[in-house]
Design a protein around this motif. Structure first.
Motif, PDB file in Angstrom:
ATOM      1  N   ASP A  38       0.843  -1.196   0.000  1.00 40.42           N
ATOM      2  CA  ASP A  38       0.000   0.000   0.000  1.00 40.42           C
ATOM      3  C   ASP A  38       0.874   1.240   0.000  1.00 40.42           C
ATOM      4  O   ASP A  38       2.001   1.235   0.517  1.00 40.42           O
ATOM      5  CB  ASP A  38      -0.919   0.008   1.224  1.00 40.42           C
ATOM      6  N   GLN A  40       0.480   5.514   0.811  1.00 41.21           N
ATOM      7  CA  GLN A  40      -0.312   6.649   1.272  1.00 41.21           C
ATOM      8  C   GLN A  40       0.541   7.910   1.187  1.00 41.21           C
ATOM      9  O   GLN A  40       1.709   7.903   1.582  1.00 41.21           O
ATOM     10  CB  GLN A  40      -0.782   6.445   2.711  1.00 41.21           C
ATOM     11  N   TYR A  42       0.828  12.000   2.189  1.00 43.65           N
ATOM     12  CA  TYR A  42       0.339  13.025   3.105  1.00 43.65           C
ATOM     13  C   TYR A  42       0.996  14.369   2.765  1.00 43.65           C
ATOM     14  O   TYR A  42       2.152  14.598   3.108  1.00 43.65           O
ATOM     15  CB  TYR A  42       0.643  12.635   4.551  1.00 43.65           C
ATOM     16  N   LYS A  53       4.128   7.143   2.803  1.00 40.22           N
ATOM     17  CA  LYS A  53       4.203   5.977   3.680  1.00 40.22           C
ATOM     18  C   LYS A  53       3.894   4.735   2.864  1.00 40.22           C
ATOM     19  O   LYS A  53       2.818   4.632   2.259  1.00 40.22           O
ATOM     20  CB  LYS A  53       3.227   6.115   4.851  1.00 40.22           C
ATOM     21  N   THR A 131       0.355   5.692  -7.953  1.00 48.77           N
ATOM     22  CA  THR A 131      -0.801   6.329  -7.326  1.00 48.77           C
ATOM     23  C   THR A 131      -0.808   7.795  -7.729  1.00 48.77           C
ATOM     24  O   THR A 131       0.176   8.299  -8.281  1.00 48.77           O
ATOM     25  CB  THR A 131      -0.752   6.189  -5.787  1.00 48.77           C
ATOM     26  N   GLU A 200     -13.666   3.254  -4.771  1.00 48.36           N
ATOM     27  CA  GLU A 200     -12.450   4.010  -5.042  1.00 48.36           C
ATOM     28  C   GLU A 200     -12.545   4.783  -6.349  1.00 48.36           C
ATOM     29  O   GLU A 200     -11.974   5.861  -6.492  1.00 48.36           O
ATOM     30  CB  GLU A 200     -11.257   3.057  -5.072  1.00 48.36           C
TER      31      GLU A 200
END
Length: 222
Positions: A38, A40, A42, A53, A131, A200
């Protein structure tokens, strides 16, 4: 006729969404021995950076390299690649990504996005994940909402997961882009999802169009 009851828009026995089974994508994927589970991102606008992350699955030592470039805008802004080594014991790898002084921000009028490509390399293989993210900060000050420090008004509508032609919410980005663009044509910038969380694909579409979403939980605890 079927009496769907008063709670038809929540997760109850009356909810048609419970009758459909699985919708969307169901698949098996072959992964390297050590892979990215995964990612992520920020954003930190004040520090002109983003904290990435990455969850790593496996027991190998290797390196993760991040490559970032502007995605859906005519303004070209590419970030210098950043690399970080990790050990077999590390399951969460945090990487600081400097965005420079002229990074592009995201809001409803200028939905600038970046595409991040993470490449994990070990002696046993390579894994690549992508992403998208926007440099944005949604905040509350007093009784007002702010996006990137600018006061905004949420002009919204509600979505009760009502899709009579199929019985379930769309699972593709294009369908949600169409919905959000219609909303924007009527001067709206926000959608509340009553007692459900959209797929999503809806969140990807909102990023592309420039639209604020309010997902909710599926139940009403007492």
């Amino acid at each position: 006729a079927i009496d769907v009851g008063k709670d038809y828009h929540s997760i109850t026995d009356q909810t048609q969404g419970n009758w459909n089974g699985i919708v969307g994508k169901l698949e098996l994927q072959a992964m390297p021995v050590t892979y990215i589970e995964d990612i992520q991102v920020y954003p930190d606008l004040k520090a002109k950076k983003a904290i990435v992350k990455i969850n790593v699955e496996g027991n190998s030592t290797g390196t993760i390299t991040l490559d970032v470039k502007s995605f859906n805008t005519d303004k070209t802004h590419r970030i210098s690649p950043v690399s970080k080594s990790f050990t077999s014991k590390e399951k969460l790898v945090e990487i600081e990504l400097p965005m420079g002084n002229d990074f592009l921000t995201w809001d409803e009028f200028n939905p600038n996005l970046y595409k991040l490509t993470a490449t994990l390399k070990t002696e046993k293989g390579t894994d690549i994940k992508e992403t998208r993210f926007g440099m944005r900060e949604f905040s509350i000050e007093g009784k007002y909402f702010y996006i990137n420090g600018q006061k905004i008004m949420l002009r919204g509508t509600v979505e009760n997961c009502v899709f009579p032609l199929t019985g379930y919410a769309p699972m593709d980005v294009e369908s949600w882009v169409r919905v959000f663009r219609i909303c924007k044509d009527f001067g709206l910038n926000h959608m509340r999802f009553h007692s459900f969380c959209p797929p999503e694909a809806a969140m990807e579409a909102a990023d592309l169009v420039g639209f604020y979403l309010q997902p909710e939980g599926p139940t009403w605890p007492n």
